[in-house]
Enzyme design. Structure first.
Site, PDB file in Angstrom:
ATOM      1  N   ASP A 173      -5.975  -6.414   8.006  1.00  0.00           N
ATOM      2  CA  ASP A 173      -4.491  -6.150   8.382  1.00  0.00           C
ATOM      3  C   ASP A 173      -3.762  -7.299   9.130  1.00  0.00           C
ATOM      4  O   ASP A 173      -4.154  -8.432   8.845  1.00  0.00           O
ATOM      5  CB  ASP A 173      -4.228  -4.826   8.956  1.00  0.00           C
ATOM      6  CG  ASP A 173      -2.956  -4.494   8.728  1.00  0.00           C
ATOM      7  OD1 ASP A 173      -2.433  -3.757   7.834  1.00  0.00           O
ATOM      8  OD2 ASP A 173      -2.180  -4.599   9.602  1.00  0.00           O
ATOM      9  N   TYR A 298       5.833  -7.332  12.945  1.00  0.00           N
ATOM     10  CA  TYR A 298       6.351  -7.581  11.889  1.00  0.00           C
ATOM     11  C   TYR A 298       7.734  -8.382  11.511  1.00  0.00           C
ATOM     12  O   TYR A 298       7.834  -9.418  10.719  1.00  0.00           O
ATOM     13  CB  TYR A 298       6.711  -6.187  10.962  1.00  0.00           C
ATOM     14  CG  TYR A 298       5.354  -5.307  10.315  1.00  0.00           C
ATOM     15  CD1 TYR A 298       5.049  -5.421   9.123  1.00  0.00           C
ATOM     16  CD2 TYR A 298       4.511  -4.769  11.544  1.00  0.00           C
ATOM     17  CE1 TYR A 298       3.942  -4.824   8.636  1.00  0.00           C
ATOM     18  CE2 TYR A 298       3.560  -4.111  11.193  1.00  0.00           C
ATOM     19  CZ  TYR A 298       3.158  -4.132   9.453  1.00  0.00           C
ATOM     20  OH  TYR A 298       1.981  -3.380   9.062  1.00  0.00           O
ATOM     21  N   HIS A 349      -8.594   0.572   3.361  1.00  0.00           N
ATOM     22  CA  HIS A 349      -8.250  -0.592   4.234  1.00  0.00           C
ATOM     23  C   HIS A 349      -8.695  -0.563   5.455  1.00  0.00           C
ATOM     24  O   HIS A 349      -8.824  -1.563   6.334  1.00  0.00           O
ATOM     25  CB  HIS A 349      -6.480  -0.345   4.257  1.00  0.00           C
ATOM     26  CG  HIS A 349      -5.757  -1.198   5.197  1.00  0.00           C
ATOM     27  ND1 HIS A 349      -5.507  -2.344   4.903  1.00  0.00           N
ATOM     28  CD2 HIS A 349      -5.047  -0.957   6.423  1.00  0.00           C
ATOM     29  CE1 HIS A 349      -4.779  -3.241   5.885  1.00  0.00           C
ATOM     30  NE2 HIS A 349      -4.348  -2.110   6.793  1.00  0.00           N
TER      31      HIS A 349
END
Length: 371
Positions: A173, A298, A349
């Site tokens: 990630d 982000y 993930h």
């Protein structure tokens, strides 16, 4: 042996009783929406399960026991570039131990690694596990600029401050992006290992294998149904932060839905992770009020997640079948110097969280070849 120095301070997780009492009160006073109109998770995390998990969190979950379990590791903080960085530094007793920095992403935390830190030290690795800026017990940036490249530079500073001038890095990630930047730019980083490498079809590529078509289909699904969180966090993280910071159920739902979607769980996150583990991770967001500060990564870096020159240091990859975006090896070879690639039989993930044995074996196999 303690890592504490004039620049590095010992740290212990100790959430105040008042914060835990406030959490229980908020959970008991939740204002609930009506139930979804479907019999699955396609409209989001179902009401019945969310209520069940919230009731467990309020009345049965034992944070003090979970806190003590996390405190079995050696925690520290240090100031880098004006920001306090929290990290675990667990040393191996092996005389020739190799240092390894492992980095989490969103919606993860250091909790993701609680099942792999000790096995890695037992197999000859000094493990450094930082909390990303704005996450967990690290400081929250008050100015813009704390994107992936700056975090990677801070991690290099951290490793050197701990006395490690030659080390490896691992991540998935956002941890994958930070680790990639370390492999690209940090002289001390001699090799990297990823469980979410980012790749794209070569330019002009028009004929696709079955593996490539599956990757394209997964990417299409992600763009249509699974990335609204990223759009919100990369554009308006502050707006999102008010609701998630005020409502523990809101924070829980925002995170646990992703564990349903991104784990190899056969339709339910508790098929692969205990609810205490899910709540441990949520707690690191709730007790630190880091919904907005974590989302800002982000805003800082999402549009440049895959930008940069190719990584020249040896790169190992563990490719898990339920990864969010599972790039085939052929898509990654232009971006990385891939010397090791393992196609995993199961897992998603949150690799270290879901499949710790597979994760540790692959990390050790790779770094034993380059250390």
């Amino acid at each position: 042996m303690s890592s504490a120095t004039p620049d590095v301070t010992e740290f212990r997780i100790a959430v105040p009783d008042a914060d835990l009492e406030d959490l229980r009160s908020r959970l008991h006073r939740t204002r609930w929406p009506e139930a979804e109109c479907v019999d699955d998770w396609s409209q989001g995390i179902p009401l019945a399960y969310t209520r069940e998990l919230a009731e467990y969190w309020a009345d049965e979950y034992d944070w003090r026991a979970r806190e003590a379990a996390l405190n079995r590791f050696d925690h520290f903080t240090t100031e880098i570039d004006g920001l306090d960085i929290h990290f675990i530094h667990q040393r191996s007793s092996a005389p020739d131990a190799f240092p390894l920095v492992i980095t989490h992403g969103w919606p993860g935390s250091i909790v993701e690694f609680h099942k792999v830190i000790e096995p890695l030290t037992e197999r000859g690795y000094h493990v450094v596990c930082p909390s990303l800026p704005g996450y967990g017990f690290s400081g929250k940036p008050t100015r813009t600029g704390w994107g992936v490249e700056r975090i990677a530079a801070a991690w290099d500073t951290l490793m050197r401050r701990l006395g490690y001038h030659r080390y490896g890095a691992q991540g998935g990630d956002w941890g994958s992006a930070v680790t990639t930047a370390l492999g690209r730019n940090a002289d001390g980083c001699v090799a990297i290992h990823l469980n979410m490498p980012m790749g794209a079809p070569p330019k002009g590529h028009t004929e696709f294998s079955a593996e490539e078509l599956a990757a394209i289909e997964r990417l299409d699904y992600y763009r249509k149904w699974d990335n609204a969180y990223a759009k919100q966090q990369s554009t308006r993280p502050q707006t999102l932060g008010y609701g998630l910071t005020d409502s523990p159920v809101g924070q829980l739902a925002w995170i646990v839905e992703k564990f349903w979607s991104w784990t190899d769980c056969d339709g339910h996150p508790e098929n692969v992770l205990h609810r205490d583990e899910l709540l441990d991770n949520v707690m690191l967001y709730w007790v630190t009020a880091s919904a907005a500060s974590s989302a800002r990564l982000y805003w800082e870096s999402f549009r440049s997640f895959t930008a940069g020159e190719p990584v020249k240091v040896p790169t190992g990859v563990a490719s898990f079948p339920k990864e969010i975006l599972r790039s085939p090896r052929s898509w990654c070879e232009s971006a990385y110097n891939i010397t090791h690639w393992t196609t995993m039989p199961r897992g998603g993930h949150f690799a270290a969280f879901e499949q710790p044995e597979l994760f540790v074996d692959d990390v050790v196999t790779f770094f034993d070849s380059v250390r």
